[in-house]
Write an enzyme that holds these catalytic residues in place. Sequence first.
Site, PDB file in Angstrom:
ATOM      1  N   TYR A 233       0.828  -1.205   0.000  1.00 51.87           N
ATOM      2  CA  TYR A 233       0.000   0.000   0.000  1.00 51.87           C
ATOM      3  C   TYR A 233       0.863   1.256   0.000  1.00 51.87           C
ATOM      4  O   TYR A 233       2.041   1.240   0.360  1.00 51.87           O
ATOM      5  CB  TYR A 233      -0.927   0.030   1.225  1.00 51.87           C
ATOM      6  N   PHE A 244       2.501   9.823   3.337  1.00 50.05           N
ATOM      7  CA  PHE A 244       2.721   9.712   4.783  1.00 50.05           C
ATOM      8  C   PHE A 244       3.097   8.298   5.201  1.00 50.05           C
ATOM      9  O   PHE A 244       3.604   8.081   6.296  1.00 50.05           O
ATOM     10  CB  PHE A 244       1.497  10.195   5.576  1.00 50.05           C
ATOM     11  N   ASP A 245       2.871   7.322   4.327  1.00 47.02           N
ATOM     12  CA  ASP A 245       3.248   5.950   4.675  1.00 47.02           C
ATOM     13  C   ASP A 245       3.221   5.095   3.421  1.00 47.02           C
ATOM     14  O   ASP A 245       2.471   5.366   2.468  1.00 47.02           O
ATOM     15  CB  ASP A 245       2.279   5.375   5.706  1.00 47.02           C
ATOM     16  N   ILE A 265      -7.560   0.938  10.681  1.00 46.74           N
ATOM     17  CA  ILE A 265      -8.573   1.980  10.586  1.00 46.74           C
ATOM     18  C   ILE A 265      -9.860   1.431   9.949  1.00 46.74           C
ATOM     19  O   ILE A 265      -9.833   0.471   9.179  1.00 46.74           O
ATOM     20  CB  ILE A 265      -8.053   3.197   9.791  1.00 46.74           C
ATOM     21  N   TYR A 291      -8.276   8.295  11.245  1.00 53.38           N
ATOM     22  CA  TYR A 291      -7.725   8.438  12.588  1.00 53.38           C
ATOM     23  C   TYR A 291      -8.534   9.369  13.474  1.00 53.38           C
ATOM     24  O   TYR A 291      -8.116   9.681  14.595  1.00 53.38           O
ATOM     25  CB  TYR A 291      -6.273   8.914  12.491  1.00 53.38           C
ATOM     26  N   PHE A 308      -5.494   6.091  -0.097  1.00 56.80           N
ATOM     27  CA  PHE A 308      -4.670   4.883  -0.134  1.00 56.80           C
ATOM     28  C   PHE A 308      -4.868   4.172  -1.463  1.00 56.80           C
ATOM     29  O   PHE A 308      -5.964   4.168  -2.035  1.00 56.80           O
ATOM     30  CB  PHE A 308      -5.085   3.882   0.954  1.00 56.80           C
TER      31      PHE A 308
END
Length: 316
Positions: A233, A244-245, A265, A291, A308
Amino acid sequence: MHLRRFPALTAAALAAALVLTGCGGTKDAKGSALDKITVTGGSDTTAPTVTVLPKPLSVTETTTKVVKAGSGAQVKGDEIVSLKYVLLNGKDSSVLDTNYGKQDLGLNLGAANLLPGLKKGLLNQKIGSRVLVAMPPKDAFGTQGNADIKVGATDTVVFLMDVLSAQKPLASAEGKEVKPAAGLPTVKVEGADKPATITIPKGVKPPTKTVGQLLIEGAGAKVAAGQTVRVSYTGVLYKDGSVFDSSSKTPERYFETVIGKQQVIKAWDDQIVGKTVGSRILLVVPPADGYGAGGSPPKISGTDTLVFVVDILAAF
């Protein structure tokens, strides 16, 4: 950044207990040490009764015995194997753990830190088989044992395992391409070793409810709540497209979690369950399904919408 809301539980935690804390493998040993062990009863939801004789049972090499031969394909060393099992202590025949009546356990035979005895016991077994595997400390929990499941430093452990299935995880999504709806972010995936490129549309406000858009529809099995999924992902912020990730930043280049059980999440639980293995999903996630008002500092604020792209590589 971390996708989990809570620590991993259930099958993922069981798998974690079956990895090395520092011990080496040895050559597989076949013999008659297990001939007096009896297995009776049991069903899909009830564990069979395993009686270890003689007691205490002690082996110096991992020893296997096929109780019932399956008719499926042989298990390979790069597959994830799904199991029902009973784990016993060879010294007194006490049951240490079982997952009958619970979620199947998935073990990655390619993992470097899996107990050597499990690799030896499962490799080349046929799907549908019931197998007994006795492991000395060097192929199990080492000289330190495992106090959490009451295994001492010198104890031989015995697994009874029903081999249910095996699958080789995909490297990336594969299946039928799906044309996305207009006005959504666009995605370009160039491999597992770099984050996907996600481009946010200019002048389009983020949605107030989660959007889940298939980009590729996989041909694999549907993901069920309670399964462990392996995914790759990338996540970016809707406001500026910054990453961010990404699973590409991990040594494994993938991420595994129990899905549909509030381990991640809400948007992931809601959108991944029911999709098929091999699928690629675009998710646009408002704070309520991400979040929440607290965000996930320092990168994600309580007002940030997240985007995502998720490839479902395996489910077990």
